[in-house]
Design a protein around this motif. Structure first.
Motif, PDB file in Angstrom:
ATOM      1  N   TYR A 417     -35.253 -21.611 -38.533  1.00 21.62           N
ATOM      2  CA  TYR A 417     -34.617 -20.930 -39.785  1.00 21.62           C
ATOM      3  C   TYR A 417     -35.125 -19.689 -40.271  1.00 21.62           C
ATOM      4  CZ  TYR A 417     -35.405 -20.828 -44.858  1.00 21.62           C
ATOM      5  OH  TYR A 417     -35.293 -20.659 -46.179  1.00 21.62           O
ATOM      6  N   TYR A 418     -36.670 -19.446 -39.719  1.00 20.34           N
ATOM      7  CA  TYR A 418     -36.934 -18.248 -40.257  1.00 20.34           C
ATOM      8  C   TYR A 418     -36.416 -16.846 -39.393  1.00 20.34           C
ATOM      9  CZ  TYR A 418     -40.253 -20.320 -43.434  1.00 20.34           C
ATOM     10  OH  TYR A 418     -40.647 -21.034 -44.527  1.00 20.34           O
ATOM     11  N   ASP A 419     -35.883 -17.197 -38.330  1.00 17.13           N
ATOM     12  CA  ASP A 419     -35.311 -16.104 -37.770  1.00 17.13           C
ATOM     13  C   ASP A 419     -33.880 -15.720 -38.285  1.00 17.13           C
ATOM     14  OD1 ASP A 419     -35.812 -14.414 -35.283  1.00 17.13           O
ATOM     15  OD2 ASP A 419     -33.893 -15.243 -34.948  1.00 17.13           O
ATOM     16  N   LEU A 420     -33.475 -16.388 -39.131  1.00 20.38           N
ATOM     17  CA  LEU A 420     -32.380 -16.211 -39.869  1.00 20.38           C
ATOM     18  C   LEU A 420     -32.198 -15.019 -40.626  1.00 20.38           C
ATOM     19  CD1 LEU A 420     -31.088 -19.655 -41.034  1.00 20.38           C
ATOM     20  CD2 LEU A 420     -29.895 -18.402 -39.337  1.00 20.38           C
ATOM     21  N   PRO A 421     -31.255 -14.126 -40.890  1.00 22.51           N
ATOM     22  CA  PRO A 421     -31.180 -13.042 -41.628  1.00 22.51           C
ATOM     23  C   PRO A 421     -31.078 -13.627 -43.279  1.00 22.51           C
ATOM     24  CG  PRO A 421     -28.988 -13.282 -40.612  1.00 22.51           C
ATOM     25  CD  PRO A 421     -30.092 -14.160 -39.864  1.00 22.51           C
ATOM     26  N   TYR A 422     -31.588 -12.804 -44.054  1.00 20.18           N
ATOM     27  CA  TYR A 422     -31.724 -13.238 -45.353  1.00 20.18           C
ATOM     28  C   TYR A 422     -30.542 -13.960 -46.018  1.00 20.18           C
ATOM     29  CZ  TYR A 422     -29.783  -9.210 -47.536  1.00 20.18           C
ATOM     30  OH  TYR A 422     -28.915  -8.130 -48.167  1.00 20.18           O
ATOM     31  N   HIS A 423     -29.488 -13.329 -45.365  1.00 18.74           N
ATOM     32  CA  HIS A 423     -28.216 -13.757 -46.168  1.00 18.74           C
ATOM     33  C   HIS A 423     -27.505 -15.166 -45.741  1.00 18.74           C
ATOM     34  CE1 HIS A 423     -26.689 -11.798 -42.485  1.00 18.74           C
ATOM     35  NE2 HIS A 423     -25.605 -12.497 -42.678  1.00 18.74           N
ATOM     36  N   LEU A 424     -28.281 -15.585 -44.514  1.00 16.35           N
ATOM     37  CA  LEU A 424     -28.067 -16.817 -44.189  1.00 16.35           C
ATOM     38  C   LEU A 424     -28.992 -17.955 -44.395  1.00 16.35           C
ATOM     39  CD1 LEU A 424     -26.822 -16.205 -40.416  1.00 16.35           C
ATOM     40  CD2 LEU A 424     -25.111 -16.680 -42.517  1.00 16.35           C
ATOM     41  N   LYS A 425     -29.931 -17.777 -45.066  1.00 13.59           N
ATOM     42  CA  LYS A 425     -31.084 -18.556 -45.193  1.00 13.59           C
ATOM     43  C   LYS A 425     -30.751 -19.519 -46.392  1.00 13.59           C
ATOM     44  CE  LYS A 425     -35.113 -16.263 -43.601  1.00 13.59           C
ATOM     45  NZ  LYS A 425     -36.517 -15.613 -43.883  1.00 13.59           N
ATOM     46  N   SER A 426     -30.282 -18.675 -47.667  1.00 13.18           N
ATOM     47  CA  SER A 426     -29.809 -19.548 -48.605  1.00 13.18           C
ATOM     48  C   SER A 426     -28.550 -20.311 -48.478  1.00 13.18           C
ATOM     49  CB  SER A 426     -29.312 -18.555 -49.756  1.00 13.18           C
ATOM     50  OG  SER A 426     -28.480 -17.589 -49.322  1.00 13.18           O
ATOM     51  N   CYS A 427     -27.473 -19.684 -47.375  1.00 12.36           N
ATOM     52  CA  CYS A 427     -26.522 -20.737 -47.026  1.00 12.36           C
ATOM     53  C   CYS A 427     -26.883 -21.730 -46.263  1.00 12.36           C
ATOM     54  CB  CYS A 427     -25.603 -19.969 -46.240  1.00 12.36           C
ATOM     55  SG  CYS A 427     -24.664 -18.215 -46.941  1.00 12.36           S
ATOM     56  N   PHE A 428     -27.892 -21.722 -45.312  1.00 13.47           N
ATOM     57  CA  PHE A 428     -28.392 -22.795 -44.708  1.00 13.47           C
ATOM     58  C   PHE A 428     -28.983 -23.959 -45.773  1.00 13.47           C
ATOM     59  CE2 PHE A 428     -31.509 -24.511 -41.841  1.00 13.47           C
ATOM     60  CZ  PHE A 428     -30.786 -25.366 -41.156  1.00 13.47           C
ATOM     61  N   LEU A 429     -29.863 -23.341 -46.539  1.00  8.76           N
ATOM     62  CA  LEU A 429     -30.576 -24.389 -47.248  1.00  8.76           C
ATOM     63  C   LEU A 429     -29.781 -25.090 -48.075  1.00  8.76           C
ATOM     64  CD1 LEU A 429     -33.609 -22.433 -48.903  1.00  8.76           C
ATOM     65  CD2 LEU A 429     -33.858 -24.133 -47.392  1.00  8.76           C
ATOM     66  N   TYR A 430     -28.489 -24.450 -48.588  1.00 10.01           N
ATOM     67  CA  TYR A 430     -27.316 -25.242 -49.435  1.00 10.01           C
ATOM     68  C   TYR A 430     -26.887 -26.457 -48.881  1.00 10.01           C
ATOM     69  CZ  TYR A 430     -24.197 -24.414 -53.177  1.00 10.01           C
ATOM     70  OH  TYR A 430     -23.659 -24.614 -54.420  1.00 10.01           O
ATOM     71  N   LEU A 431     -27.012 -26.410 -47.417  1.00 12.06           N
ATOM     72  CA  LEU A 431     -26.413 -27.757 -46.853  1.00 12.06           C
ATOM     73  C   LEU A 431     -27.085 -29.035 -47.118  1.00 12.06           C
ATOM     74  CD1 LEU A 431     -25.840 -25.808 -43.287  1.00 12.06           C
ATOM     75  CD2 LEU A 431     -24.194 -26.656 -44.819  1.00 12.06           C
ATOM     76  N   GLU A 468     -16.823 -17.864 -43.684  1.00  8.38           N
ATOM     77  CA  GLU A 468     -16.423 -18.613 -42.544  1.00  8.38           C
ATOM     78  C   GLU A 468     -17.283 -18.055 -41.295  1.00  8.38           C
ATOM     79  OE1 GLU A 468     -12.426 -18.229 -42.340  1.00  8.38           O
ATOM     80  OE2 GLU A 468     -12.019 -19.748 -43.813  1.00  8.38           O
ATOM     81  N   GLY A 469     -17.531 -16.498 -41.303  1.00  8.62           N
ATOM     82  CA  GLY A 469     -18.271 -15.950 -40.225  1.00  8.62           C
ATOM     83  C   GLY A 469     -19.617 -16.482 -40.562  1.00  8.62           C
ATOM     84  N   PHE A 470     -20.134 -16.720 -41.821  1.00 12.61           N
ATOM     85  CA  PHE A 470     -21.661 -17.277 -41.858  1.00 12.61           C
ATOM     86  C   PHE A 470     -21.753 -18.497 -41.272  1.00 12.61           C
ATOM     87  CE2 PHE A 470     -22.621 -14.481 -46.106  1.00 12.61           C
ATOM     88  CZ  PHE A 470     -22.546 -13.572 -45.095  1.00 12.61           C
ATOM     89  N   LEU A 471     -20.845 -19.277 -41.497  1.00 15.03           N
ATOM     90  CA  LEU A 471     -20.809 -20.733 -41.006  1.00 15.03           C
ATOM     91  C   LEU A 471     -20.877 -20.833 -39.318  1.00 15.03           C
ATOM     92  CD1 LEU A 471     -20.924 -23.807 -41.418  1.00 15.03           C
ATOM     93  CD2 LEU A 471     -18.443 -23.664 -41.747  1.00 15.03           C
TER      94      LEU A 471
END
Length: 908
Positions: A417-431, A468-471
């Motif tokens: 999780y922490y290796d994610l770029p910041y723009h993906l962290k919020s997207c991932f938490l959202y799940l 979609e690329g983020f996902l």
């Protein structure tokens, strides 16, 4: 993750400074100072967040990050309050209007003084936070953190289908799989329960799925069902799902009154259905020891060799199944762990220079497949440089050596999780906002990300394409799992592992990112930015709370809800998802939610939208699918930021009647919504001008049209020709007898991938043959006089073809060189069809063939023998003579179909 809060605030401050922040003298300068401070802080905050999770970090740094995040949220609140203040203009005229303007001016000055005062206080706090960071050394560069955490651009994505795990990617379970398969298909005729027991992350579900889907197992049982149970299961819902699964697996119609049955009726129905069948059921992820006792009455002991598989983490669940077999799943051996790691990290053999480091990492994974896959997937994206890998190995820390395997899993997954770029962290938490074991529709998810502001504009790419690329990136990192894909390989549904959801639920709470209010919970903390109400009998608006800073509300399986004072209590809302809520009307003050970007009334009983919806100037998505809304107010045309209007309704009816597909009426002026990308579906019964205006919507990717008259066909074609980005087109005619006259496109949209035409066609439109990207075609009630196969065989990308009441010809011919990529073919209700000719060499990739209700069919297509990839052959209402001809070892046509694993016969 404070950088997410700061980043969102900076994104709001920049346009505010440029356009709207002329509050009072000096306030603009103060806002500018805050922005400068935040930009400075943002430069090192991402690394600070990563370091803050380590055990050797001072409490001072953690407290500083928490204070900064709360300050960023306070800034966001002030900005949103001011924008709300600006965005509520007075529309009265005459002397009364003049009085209102005077009163509003006085009120505005008072509000501006209040806001100016708040900004001044925040400026002082931000300045103090920066002083603290300097005096404590928080602003020094941190050594930890990978390059990906700096938000580097994702690499090109592989095809989505490559993300599915097949047998070649699974190690260490071969012998266990064979043992379980043997226990399912051999042995006693007594009903038997097989419990697969082990800790989370060991691969219980993976093993069960491989056993369940094995061809020997599928052929051995009359019916089957896979049920995910989870901790919060409700017995009535579980019984209903099990019943639906049994019927769907055999392609039988589910009883219409299933939703009205009580527990006793459902148990009786399931028991009677299974009484004369050999069945297999998997209950995945069982937590409660009393589960078996509760479900046993529905599963008859019929002495036919039925089997039940239960996967669980808890021994007491397994021991409750008495004397049946318990399979305890072991950890992977060192050799198997290393093999799996190399498959994920290197797609093969480990480079010699990385062998020792790889062995160290594998050892720390503790034989847990979930951990090995996550770490291996993460490292597969790193350069194969010893120094980088050593830094990563060293950063794992003492947590991996803990005796608690669950802590090890949490630690490893947190590292991913922490290796994610910041723009993906919020997207991932959202799940984790979605309920446990929830299958997430990817289109909905990406639109929500956009509404929340997680997705930024890129030149030449739509926001949805970026999302979609983020996902896909999250899937590649083994953080999100694919549940289902479309025929072309695009992701349809996804989910996250339950352990992963536990981890990010905790993180979301720590960050005030969102809160889940489940069951009988009666309060929530006002500091949270998002609220997910799940399986609750409480009305969220009746729950006492502090002044709410909620930006998003989601409702899932909650029985009581009314909008009431929502607009006044949650005035900062950006996302309001009420899908499935028991709502019948929307109050007029909905229009006061000026920040609202996403509104879903999907599957509600709402019939009418208030005219005040025209005030929602920030609205991006309006989702009314499967609601009762039939008419959109003209005020919708004011919403210049609208990208998605989703109003399609489809009621399945076996005879495919025209009233099974319904669109909505829109008003003249719809052409002014030039940012629209999805518009489904529009009823154009009286819409000559509407059809013309559609031509102005040049950004459309998806368009649905219903009730099209013959006279408007040419006009519609002219409008569609302007939609150069269109990918999906659905057109339904006015009535059964109305000709669908849409021949008039010399230059159809070049990227059209799906075409659905419902209505009589004098001939197949010529422009269909000009679509190189066409993947899916559905023709319904076309009544073509000529065989359309010649046109379809020339389409290089066609993968799915459905012909329902399409042709009156006596023969369909699939030539030897045609339709090389077709995977699914459905032929249904072709009354005059007598022969289907399939030549050797055609349809080499066909996997699914359905032939239904063709009463004149004289013979089984002998060319089926050439379809080597065919796995499923389904017949509806097939003539008895032809059905008997396929009886194993006896029928004259058995040789034609003997290579097909699944052959189904159904009567409508």
């Amino acid at each position: 993750m404070a950088e997410i809060a700061v980043n969102l605030v900076i994104d709001k401050l920049l346009p505010l400074l440029d356009q709207e922040a002329r509050l009072l003298g000096g306030v603009h300068t103060q806002v500018e100072d805050i922005k400068t401070e935040l930009l400075y802080i943002q430069a090192f905050l991402m690394d600070a967040d990563a370091k803050a999770e380590k055990a050797d970090v001072s409490q001072g740094l953690k407290t500083w990050i928490q204070d900064l995040r709360e300050t960023a949220y306070s800034i966001e609140d002030v900005i949103d309050e001011y924008l709300l203040h600006l965005g509520n203009p007075n529309r009265r005229h005459g002397f009364i209007g003049f009085l209102y303007k005077v009163a509003r001016l006085i009120k505005k000055l008072i509000r501006r003084h209040e806001i100016a005062s708040k900004i001044h206080d925040i400026q002082k706090k931000v300045h103090k936070l920066r002083e603290i960071s300097s005096s404590n050394g928080f602003n020094k560069p941190f050594e930890s953190g990978s390059t990906s955490s700096k938000g580097s651009a994702p690499q090109p994505d592989p095809p989505v289908t490559s993300l599915f795990i097949d047998d070649s990617e699974i190690v260490g379970i071969g012998s266990q799989k064979n043992e379980l398969i043997s226990r399912l298909v051999k042995g006693t005729l007594k009903r038997t329960v097989i419990s697969v027991v082990g800790m989370g992350g060991l691969g219980k579900t993976t093993l069960a799925k491989k056993v369940y889907a094995n061809m020997r197992v599928v052929k051995h049982f009359d019916c089957h069902a896979w049920i995910t149970v989870s901790q919060s299961f409700q017995m009535k819902e579980l019984l209903r799902r099990m019943m639906e699964k049994f019927y769907e697996a055999r392609k039988e119609k589910v009883p219409e009154d299933i939703n009205r049955m009580d527990n006793e009726s459902l148990i009786t129905q399931v028991r009677e259905y299974l009484q004369d069948k050999r069945y297999v059921v998997v209950f995945d992820d069982v937590w409660k020891a009393g589960f078996w006792e509760s479900i046993t009455p529905a599963l008859p002991e019929n002495k036919k060799g039925s089997r039940i598989i239960i996967t669980t983490r808890k021994d007491d669940v397994a021991t409750c199944c008495k004397d049946d077999y318990i399979h305890r799943l072991p950890h992977l051996s060192p050799d198997s762990s290393r093999e799996l790691f190399c498959k994920k990290a290197f797609q093969g053999r480990c480079p010699p220079e990385l062998k020792k480091l790889s062995d160290d990492i594998v050892k720390r994974c503790g034989g847990l497949p979930l951990a090995i896959v996550a770490i291996g997937g993460l490292l597969s994206r790193k350069e194969k440089i010893v120094s980088l890998w050593k830094k990563f190995s060293d950063s794992l820390g003492s947590e991996l050596e803990s005796n608690s395997h669950l802590e090890s899993i949490n630690t490893i997954l947190s590292l991913s999780y922490y290796d994610l770029p910041y723009h993906l962290k919020s997207c991932f938490l959202y799940l984790a906002i979605f309920p446990e074991d929830y299958t997430i529709k990817c289109g909905i998810l990406t639109r929500l990300w956009i509404a929340e502001g997680f997705v930024k504009t890129k030149r030449g790419v739509t926001l949805e394409e970026t999302a979609e690329g983020f996902l896909t990136e999250l899937i590649r990192r083994s953080l999100v799992q694919v549940s289902d894909v479309y025929i072309d390989g695009n992701i349809k549904r996804c989910h996250i592992h339950d352990l992963m959801r536990e981890i990010i639920l905790k993180k979301a709470e720590e960050l005030s990112f969102f809160s889940v209010m489940a069951g009988e919970a009666s309060c929530f903390d006002g500091r949270f930015r998002r609220l997910s109400v799940q399986n609750s009998s409480n009305n969220v608006l009746d729950i006492p709370s502090k002044k709410s800073h909620i930006r998003s509300i989601f409702l899932y399986n909650s029985e009581m809800f009314s909008l009431g004072t929502l607009a006044s209590k949650f005035k900062f809302l950006k996302v309001l998802d009420l899908g499935g809520a028991p709502l019948e009307r929307i109050p007029e003050d909905l229009g006061n939610l000026l920040h609202l970007r996403y509104l879903s009334l999907r599957k509600t009983r709402v019939r009418m939208l208030p005219r005040s919806i025209g005030k929602l100037q920030n609205l991006q998505t309006l989702d009314l699918k499967y609601s009762l809304v039939e008419d959109l107010p003209v005020e919708i045309n004011r919403l210049q930021k609208l990208c998605n209007i989703l109003c399609f309704d489809y009621a399945y009816k076996a005879d495919l009647r025209w009233d099974s597909v319904r669109g909505v009426h829109v008003k003249e002026g719809i052409g002014g919504l030039e940012d629209l990308q999805k518009l489904t579906a529009v009823d154009v019964t009286h819409g000559v001008q509407i059809i013309t205006e559609l031509g102005k919507l040049r950004q459309l990717r998806k368009l649905g049209i219903t009730k099209l008259s013959r006279g408007n066909g040419q006009r519609l074609c002219a409008s569609i020709s302007n939609m150069v980005h269109l990918k999906y087109l659905s057109v339904c005619s006015l009535s059964e007898d109305e000709i669908l006259d849409i021949q008039y496109m010399s230059n159809p949209p070049p990227f059209l991938s799906t075409v659905y035409l419902m209505g009589r066609l004098e001939r197949l439109p010529d422009w269909i043959s000009k679509l190189p990207s066409l993947v899916r075609v559905i023709l319904t009630r076309s009544n073509l006089a000529n065989d359309p196969m010649q046109v379809f065989q020339a389409l290089p990308s066609l993968q799915a073809l459905s012909l329902f009441q399409t042709s009156v010809v006596e023969q369909l011919c699939f030539g030897a060189t045609g339709i090389q990529k077709l995977k699914r073919l459905r032929i249904y209700d072709l009354i005059g069809l007598k022969r289907v000719k399939i030549e050797d060499g055609t349809l080499p990739l066909l996997e699914e063939l359905m032939i239904g209700r063709c009463p004149q069919l004289e013979e089984l297509p002998s060319g089926i023998r050439h379809l080597s990839k065919l796995t499923t052959l389904t017949f509806f209402d097939l003539q008895e003579e032809l059905r008997l001809g396929m009886i194993r070892d006896q029928g004259r046509n058995f040789e034609i179909v003997k290579h097909i694993p699944y052959i189904h016969f159904f009567e409508s």
